[in-house]
Design an enzyme around this catalytic site. Structure first.
Site, PDB file in Angstrom:
ATOM      1  N   HIS A   1       0.809  -1.007  -0.063  1.00  0.00           N
ATOM      2  CA  HIS A   1       0.054   0.047   0.130  1.00  0.00           C
ATOM      3  C   HIS A   1       0.641   1.360   0.011  1.00  0.00           C
ATOM      4  CE1 HIS A   1      -3.834  -2.088   1.585  1.00  0.00           C
ATOM      5  NE2 HIS A   1      -3.742  -2.179   0.461  1.00  0.00           N
TER       6      HIS A   1
ATOM      7  N   HIS B   1      -5.945  -5.597 -10.422  1.00  0.00           N
ATOM      8  CA  HIS B   1      -4.581  -4.939 -10.023  1.00  0.00           C
ATOM      9  C   HIS B   1      -3.663  -5.690 -11.098  1.00  0.00           C
ATOM     10  CE1 HIS B   1      -4.751  -3.612  -6.049  1.00  0.00           C
ATOM     11  NE2 HIS B   1      -5.725  -4.696  -5.838  1.00  0.00           N
TER      12      HIS B   1
END
Length: 421
Positions: A262, A397
């Site tokens: 992240h 993703h």
């Protein structure tokens, strides 16, 4: 479909200029799109097993439906056969069975035709993806997408945005009561992506300003003060919950500790926001670049090859000690996108090195050439694992990592594809 005006700072030797590499990216993107087409259900989309098949008891998942709609809308916009019908299918499902007709908003999914108690709860994470899907579908001229976008934007702004805090609230009960005593970095990170897309598609700059406010709190205030260690979990009074989910270290959305992947995902979002602000307003805070570089360095330091074996691990604790050393595919994809973004933004050769390193790693450890798609997770020794992610449900993703190197930092993906043709 390479970027029409790539950074002048890129050398002729950069992979981002190499025709063979750009063709390879397109090929990998096509493989991913074809693999995930089997996830279509009667209502929406559901997860696939490791062989790309639907389990016998497959149920529709609304987050997956939104992500598939977003991806296939953009793929259809590029002229790839079979993709726009899947985006249309997603829009229809989001406007009908997956929507809460009584209270507004969307269920997390359905179990035998009805939402379970947990699925009925209204989640910001999900609603951000519905807004993203709707915006991409509008750009692709999917029927009824404008209706979906209007509903999604209205619900998201009215129910989840907290003007006083400058962030998105986390979750509510089905009837919008019982607000959760939680503020999460993960759902707000994906909200930044969706806000930028909404600003591009609607022309309403308020969404871009909201994205900047979210970034200011989570990154420029909290992460920067912690040497770009990004804490994930807070309560509504903004007390950091350092022990949150200590007993669930492999939780797929809210694991204990910090998630270096992240750090890196935020890193490229900051550059995309900077580019969007420069493109639309002519100026952007200088700290967006500074913080992006800080997050990249911190994420690589905390996450890459911590046991001497390549790959970005899942989580670390407060002291950056590894907690879950498995390497999820999305961590590698987002690190790669961050390296590509910083390479375009700065032209620095270190980001070229990281870009190549990440693709080499993904090629050798993540791309499943026997069964299709990407392996969703490997262990600390880079052997296939299913501790965090038991199936191959994700397209979003991996596919975006094949698209991001081909388009500029702004506008957002769907709008960029439309502009570049």
């Amino acid at each position: 479909m390479p970027e029409s005006l790539p950074s002048l700072m890129l050398t002729e030797a950069s992979w981002l200029r190499a025709p063979a590499h750009l063709r390879w990216l397109d090929h990998q993107g096509l493989r991913l799109l074809d693999f995930s087409k089997a996830s279509r259900l009667t209502t929406g989309f559901g997860p696939l097993d490791h062989d790309g098949r639907q389990p016998p008891d497959a149920q529709p998942d609304t987050t997956l439906t939104a992500r598939m709609t977003h991806v296939y809308a953009i793929a259809g916009l590029r002229g790839l056969p079979g993709c726009l019908p899947l985006a249309e299918h997603g829009v229809y499902a989001l406007l009908n069975t997956l929507q809460d007709a009584r209270n507004g908003g969307w269920f997390g999914g359905l179990t035998d035709g009805k939402p379970s108690g947990e699925q009925a709860r209204k989640q910001n994470y999900l609603h951000a993806f519905i807004a993203l899907a709707a915006s991409s579908a509008v750009v692709a001229a999917v029927p009824a997408a404008d209706q979906l976008l209007e509903r999604a934007a209205n619900v998201w702004a009215a129910r989840f945005w907290s003007e006083s805090e400058g962030v998105f609230r986390e979750s509510f009960d089905a009837d919008w009561s019982d607000e959760e005593d939680y503020r999460g970095a993960n759902s707000n990170m994906h909200s930044v992506e969706a806000c930028m897309a909404l600003a591009d598609v609607t022309g309403d700059a308020v969404w871009r300003r909201r994205a900047l406010r979210v970034v200011e709190r989570f990154i420029h205030t909290y992460a920067r003060a912690s040497e770009y260690k990004l804490h994930e979990h807070y309560d509504r009074s903004w007390t950091c919950l350092a022990d949150y989910n200590r007993d669930e270290p492999t939780h797929p959305l809210r694991p204990y500790g910090m998630t270096p992947g992240h750090f890196l995902e935020w890193s490229h979002l900051l550059l995309q926001l900077e580019a969007a602000l420069l493109r639309t307003e002519g100026s952007a805070p200088s700290w967006l670049l500074e913080d992006s570089i800080g997050l990249f360095d911190s994420g690589i330091s905390a996450g890459w090859a911590r046991n001497g074996t390549p790959g970005v691990l899942y989580t670390v604790d407060e002291n950056l000690v590894p907690v879950v050393e498995n390497r999820p595919h999305w961590c590698q994809a987002e690190t790669l996108i961050a390296a590509a973004a910083l390479l375009k933004r700065t032209g620095h050769p270190r980001y070229e090195t990281w870009y190549r390193t990440l693709w080499n790693y993904i090629d050798l450890h993540m791309i499943d050439r026997r069964r299709g798609g990407w392996i969703q997770e490997v262990d600390a020794d880079n052997q296939p694992s299913a501790v965090i992610y038991p199936d191959k449900s994700d397209l979003y993703h991996a596919w975006q990592s094949t698209l991001a190197p081909l388009v500029p930092l702004a506008p957002s993906f769907a709008s960029a594809v439309r502009e570049l043709g």
